[in-house]
Write an enzyme that holds these catalytic residues in place. Structure first.
Site, short mmCIF file in Angstrom:
data_model
loop_
_atom_site.label_atom_id
_atom_site.label_comp_id
_atom_site.label_asym_id
_atom_site.label_seq_id
_atom_site.Cartn_x
_atom_site.Cartn_y
_atom_site.Cartn_z
N GLY A 55 0.86 -1.18 0.00
CA GLY A 55 0.00 0.00 0.00
C GLY A 55 0.89 1.23 0.00
CD GLN A 189 -3.20 -6.44 -3.96
OE1 GLN A 189 -3.85 -7.12 -4.77
NE2 GLN A 189 -1.97 -5.99 -4.24
CG ASP A 230 0.24 2.42 -5.97
OD1 ASP A 230 -0.89 2.09 -6.36
OD2 ASP A 230 0.80 1.87 -4.99
CG ASN A 240 -4.79 2.50 -7.79
OD1 ASN A 240 -4.16 2.64 -6.75
ND2 ASN A 240 -5.97 1.91 -7.84
CE LYS A 241 -1.97 -3.48 -6.87
NZ LYS A 241 -0.53 -3.75 -7.07
C1 LIG Z 1 -3.65 3.50 -0.29
S1 LIG Z 1 -2.79 2.17 -1.03
C2 LIG Z 1 -2.51 2.71 -2.62
C3 LIG Z 1 -2.32 1.57 -3.61
O1 LIG Z 1 -1.29 0.61 -3.21
C4 LIG Z 1 -1.72 -0.70 -3.64
O2 LIG Z 1 -0.71 -1.40 -4.31
P1 LIG Z 1 0.02 -2.67 -3.59
O3 LIG Z 1 -1.04 -3.47 -2.90
O4 LIG Z 1 0.69 -3.41 -4.74
O5 LIG Z 1 1.02 -2.04 -2.65
C5 LIG Z 1 -2.86 -0.42 -4.58
O6 LIG Z 1 -2.39 0.01 -5.85
C6 LIG Z 1 -3.53 0.71 -3.84
O7 LIG Z 1 -4.53 1.33 -4.56
#
Ligand SMILES: CSC[C@H]1O[C@H](OP(=O)(O)O)[C@H](O)[C@@H]1O
Length: 339
Positions: A55, A189, A230, A240-241
């Site tokens: 995150g 996630q 992100d 973003n994801k």
């Molecule tokens: C508030 S978290 C922002 C963002 O981070 C996550 O990626 P990951 O799980 O790979 O670290 C996801 O893109 C969230 O939206």
């Protein structure tokens, strides 16, 4: 009935313990609630790389505590900063937090001063999430259904969450009456983490397959798609994801509004547009198996980008703790985040 009262009731996945960093290991949720104790900065790097902590805001906060551990243990600081910075490429919060700690080191900060700064970074993130929750919820008409992607809650931040913070605030204000969470393949996630947070809060929610999102929007059940970020470029393009971009396309096609929620530590005014954002490619094995069990024939290959970029033109609002940028453009971003 929801049992949510304030950020203090949400999870604290990143906990500083004075001489080590305690992380709720997100690889094991929801089946197991196990904690990982990182006793040096290298352990923090592994936790970030292996998604024990993940995150965008959370990895920046964890990295800041990694710098404190390096200082406490008199590790070579330039090496520690460089290795922490290289842990993951896309979320600018990592670089933002490390640059902030580096500035304090350059100003002569000792381990105790760095510890105070890391705590400020963590506390500021929680305050930002609470404020963004209110700002984002105010955009949502009462009685709305919303959908979200990935996990942007307490697990991904210092607490309360970004997009999930808006959902928490919207539910508490009676503006949101139903939440749909996308499972978010391949790391799940949404299925594993967001549903865990929503069920713990008593928030009515339904999990959907990623492939059901357009069908859901066509049904008219949701008025907003609310996601995190992100890295937000100077023109409002947002990384973003993976899967976020196609949600934005479907949302625009179906007249569903699209909200990005992220603290200013996610805004990167030095990156002109989304074309310049480094998209993390992760091990194909994450796509070829589920819960550690291979699901694809041996010999098969996979391509596993874990972020994508949504153009600003598909975003109706970017909610930050400094304010809401509607229909983001470079000019509107600069008005809030003058470089
Ligand atoms: C508030 S978290 C922002 C963002 O981070 C996550 O990626 P990951 O799980 O790979 O670290 C996801 O893109 C969230 O939206």
């Amino acid at each position: 009935m929801t049992n949510l009262s304030s950020a203090h009731d949400t999870i604290r996945a990143v906990q500083w313990r004075g001489d080590h960093l305690r992380l709720l290991d997100q690889r094991l949720l929801p089946a197991e609630e196990q904690w990982l104790d990182c006793r040096d900065y290298v352990a923090v790097i592994h936790a970030i790389k292996d998604l024990a902590v993940r995150g965008a805001p959370a990895i920046g906060i964890a990295a800041a505590w990694g710098v404190v551990l390096a200082a406490q243990q008199s590790a070579p600081m330039d090496q520690a900063l460089a290795e922490l910075r290289a842990a993951r490429p896309t979320a600018v919060n990592l670089m933002w937090a490390l640059d902030r700690m580096k500035a304090h080191i350059a100003a002569g900060a000792d381990a105790a001063a760095l510890e105070r700064e890391a705590q400020i970074i963590q506390d500021e993130d929680l305050a930002a999430n609470r404020h963004m929750g209110e700002l984002g919820a105010a955009l949502i008409l009462p009685g709305s259904g919303v959908m979200t992607h990935c996990n942007t809650g307490s697990l991904a931040t210092s607490g309360y969450g970004t997009a999930l913070g808006v959902i928490r605030a919207g539910v508490a204000a009676g503006r949101i009456d139903h939440v749909y969470a996308g499972e978010t393949r391949p790391w799940q996630q949404g299925a594993r983490l967001t549903m865990w947070e929503l069920v713990r809060d008593g928030i009515p929610a339904k999990l959907i397959a990623d492939s059901a999102a357009s069908h859901l929007m066509k049904s008219g059940a949701v008025k907003w798609v609310i996601v995190g970020a992100d890295r937000i470029a100077a023109n409002g393009d947002t990384a973003n994801k993976i899967g976020t971009y196609q949600l934005a396309i479907a949302a625009r096609h179906h007249g569903v509004k699209f909200m990005v929620v992220a603290p200013s530590s996610t805004v990167d005014m030095a990156t002109v547009s989304g074309d310049d954002i480094d998209i993390e490619l992760r091990d194909a094995a994450e796509l070829l198996s589920v819960a550690g069990r291979r699901t694809v024939v041996e010999g098969a290959q996979a391509w596993n980008p874990v972020f994508d970029v949504t153009p600003a033109s598909l975003i109706d609002a970017i909610v930050t703790e400094r304010g809401v940028i509607e229909h983001p453009t470079t000019e509107r971003m600069k008005a809030v985040f003058a470089a």
